[in-house]
Design an enzyme around this catalytic site. Structure first.
Site, PDB file in Angstrom:
ATOM      1  N   THR A 202     -11.645  13.548  -7.389  1.00  0.00           N
ATOM      2  CA  THR A 202     -11.093  13.277  -8.430  1.00  0.00           C
ATOM      3  C   THR A 202     -10.741  11.866  -8.339  1.00  0.00           C
ATOM      4  O   THR A 202     -10.525  11.151  -7.135  1.00  0.00           O
ATOM      5  CB  THR A 202      -9.815  14.298  -7.507  1.00  0.00           C
ATOM      6  OG1 THR A 202      -9.117  13.813  -6.915  1.00  0.00           O
ATOM      7  CG2 THR A 202     -10.080  15.218  -8.040  1.00  0.00           C
ATOM      8  N   ASP A 203      -9.902  10.854  -8.390  1.00  0.00           N
ATOM      9  CA  ASP A 203      -8.504  10.018  -8.175  1.00  0.00           C
ATOM     10  C   ASP A 203      -7.649  10.397  -7.566  1.00  0.00           C
ATOM     11  O   ASP A 203      -7.634  11.943  -7.234  1.00  0.00           O
ATOM     12  CB  ASP A 203      -8.050   9.557  -9.659  1.00  0.00           C
ATOM     13  CG  ASP A 203      -7.567   8.481  -9.148  1.00  0.00           C
ATOM     14  OD1 ASP A 203      -7.816   7.229  -8.713  1.00  0.00           O
ATOM     15  OD2 ASP A 203      -7.304   7.407 -11.080  1.00  0.00           O
ATOM     16  N   ALA A 204      -7.017   9.604  -6.936  1.00  0.00           N
ATOM     17  CA  ALA A 204      -6.235  10.274  -5.729  1.00  0.00           C
ATOM     18  C   ALA A 204      -4.615  11.213  -5.823  1.00  0.00           C
ATOM     19  O   ALA A 204      -4.368  11.284  -7.399  1.00  0.00           O
ATOM     20  CB  ALA A 204      -4.628   8.920  -5.559  1.00  0.00           C
TER      21      ALA A 204
END
Length: 588
Positions: A283-285
């Site tokens: 995932t992104d942050a």
């Protein structure tokens, strides 16, 4: 399940046995720990030891530090890792994204302006030569987004442009350059594609508006190109796809729309089933509002894994997040089948890099490897890009260029800044920090060395601020400031350079109504607008008749810029986006 003999893994039977045996011998805690990609918060050995021994992390990223410090931190992390770590860095612009003393090579938008695929290849190669030297084994790059909306500030300087074919070719070249460093991996971002929405997913929602056909012809083409060329991993973006979802899930309600990282139809149905991606997904942050604003964090963590993401980027509170995921696994919210699938991809990627065959000492290079950091070869690569990238976007006034001391002796430089946005700090880190001189001072000094009398404009408002700070009574009436005769204004300079040092967002001009900040005087004096960061400044100053995008203010860029201004070099760059911003008046 996962085919580890297929792309991008290409594992042998022996490698696959290591993956399977390792998974079968893991505790519940060790399995859950592999799902997490954590951002380290310090170099203290006791702290790093706890991260590895208590949370059993699968991957780490870290804050930007000097190369020697990063390498030492990575050595400590691998020392205490029972299973070797994936260690990633943001080398989308060069080695400066891996360590503070690394080489800033170029932004992707700058490379897009050169139209030269070999520059994208060299970015991928040499940025990650430096990353590998400090003990990293994955780049959170290339940025595979397409810049369709001029108001989008999140990826305006981070995309190769607005043409899907160019984005595909240059992203592929970056990947090939990174792979030329042996067992080094890439996680392209931000699937399913940023570039439509003007909003920043760090602080709001982000929407990709394409339907399935439109998406497959654009973003889908980019990702399919990368997948076909052995893309190792993908970073999922917190991006909603309402039109796509209405096609693949008829009857879906608006309130049921989720960002891709939480949406099974996107992360599994589109990425796995339609595109055939077999690699690992992170995932992104997880602190970004585009992800956090749809449900509780306790619901969000396991849903990201069940949607098809294999790794979860960053703890909030380590104990809380770890125990949330552990509970979800133990109570069946995350099934055994899904857990094994995710672990197979994570460990399969580690085996693909050969990490399981290396000793603790071999996982991170020796200090001698740091000789490549900021080396002359990499500086030459950056300089070559600079000289190919300077772009003359608009030229409506004859006789302005080239500048010469005989025609334009006195040059006023107006230094226009912008309000800091949420991406500014990150971009400054990836660009290797600030120069000692401001860009305006650097430009002034370079012009003066060539015989000009260049000076930096100081606004009446700034003079008042300085006087008040000294306890003096302001000598300027703010209401009448700048309202002088045109002849007086013109007599003080022969030309004006409006220098936009605006990284993201919109410029802040300060004064108006006769001051020098806004170039209202384009028919009174020759005026050249130059942007050294965001390339969309014409939207705010459409009256400019001469406008240049330089993309950054690094020394090699300023060399190329000044040479082009005085006619020693051609403007070689071609606009990688629509720098006219789709507005009719910017072309006047």
């Amino acid at each position: 399940m996962v085919n580890l003999k297929a792309k991008p893994y290409y594992l042998t039977d022996e490698d696959i046995k290591w993956v399977e045996d390792t998974i079968s011998n893991m505790t519940d805690e060790e399995k859950v720990g592999q799902l997490f990609f954590q951002l380290t918060a310090g170099m203290d050995e006791a702290y790093l030891k706890e991260l590895m021994e208590k949370y059993h992390l699968g991957g780490c990223r870290y804050n930007n530090m000097p190369a020697a410090a990063v390498q030492q931190q990575n050595r400590i992390l691998q020392k205490y890792a029972k299973i070797p770590l994936i260690i990633a860095c943001n080398t989308e612009n060069g080695g400066a994204g891996g360590c503070s003393d690394g080489t800033y090579i170029a932004s992707q938008i700058k490379i897009g302006a050169t139209r030269k695929v070999e520059h994208a290849y060299n970015l991928g190669k040499y940025a990650n030569v430096e990353a590998k030297a400090i003990g990293c084994n994955m780049a959170f790059a290339p940025v595979a987004d397409i810049h369709y909306n001029w108001e989008n500030t999140e990826i305006v300087a981070r995309s190769y442009g607005n043409d899907p074919q160019r984005v595909a070719e240059m992203s592929k070249a970056y990947l090939e350059g990174a792979h030329s460093n042996g067992a080094f991996t890439c996680a392209a971002k931000h699937f399913p594609g940023n570039g439509h929405d003007f909003r920043d997913a760090h602080i709001s929602n982000n929407v990709n508006i394409f339907n399935e056909k439109e998406w497959m012809e654009t973003f889908g083409h980019v990702y399919k190109t990368l997948i076909d060329n052995d893309l190792d991993a993908i970073m999922g973006g917190h991006i909603m796809m309402p039109n796509y979802m209405r096609e693949v899930k008829p009857g879906i309600k608006d309130e049921e729309m989720l960002p891709a990282t939480l949406c099974h139809e996107i992360m599994t149905g589109l990425l796995r089933d339609k595109l055939g991606f077999n690699g690992m997904v992170v995932t992104d942050a997880s602190h970004m509002v585009g992800m956090t604003n749809r449900m509780t964090r306790k619901e969000m963590l396991p849903l990201a894994i069940n949607a098809g993401c294999d790794m979860f980027l960053f703890f909030n509170d380590p104990d809380e997040d770890f125990n949330t995921m552990l509970e979800a696994y133990r109570n069946g919210t995350i099934s055994e089948e899904r857990m094994v699938e995710a672990l197979t991809r994570i460990l399969g990627l580690k085996a693909h890099m050969g990490l399981h065959k290396l000793s603790k000492e071999e996982l991170v290079p020796s200090p001698e490897a740091l000789s490549v950091i900021g080396c002359e070869k990499h500086q030459e690569v950056a300089a070559a890009i600079s000289h190919d990238a300077i772009t003359l976007v608009k030229s409506k006034e004859e006789g302005v260029l080239p500048l010469s001391p005989t025609k334009h002796k006195r040059i006023m430089i107006v230094d226009v800044k912008g309000a800091a946005g949420p991406m500014d700090f990150l971009m400054k880190m990836m660009m290797g920090g600030a120069n000692k001189k401001t860009p305006a001072e650097d430009l002034r000094d370079r012009l003066n060395e060539l015989g000009f009398e260049a000076f930096i404009y100081v606004s009446p408002l700034e003079i008042m601020k300085q006087q008040i700070a000294k306890g003096e009574r302001p000598s300027i009436n703010l209401y009448f400031a700048g309202k002088n005769a045109i002849a007086d204004f013109v007599s003080k300079q022969d030309a004006v350079i409006t220098l936009f040092d605006v990284m993201n967002g919109r410029p802040s001009f300060g004064m108006s109504k006769g001051g020098g900040e806004i170039p209202w005087y384009v028919y009174e004096l020759p005026v050249i607008g130059i942007s050294i960061n965001a390339p969309t400044m014409l939207a705010d100053v459409p009256m400019l008749r001469t406008y240049i995008n330089a993309y950054d203010s690094k020394p090699s860029t300023m060399d190329a810029l000044v040479n082009a201004l005085v006619g020693k070099e051609e403007f070689k760059g071609k606009d990688p986006i629509d720098s006219f911003c789709g507005l009719f008046d910017t072309r006047l």
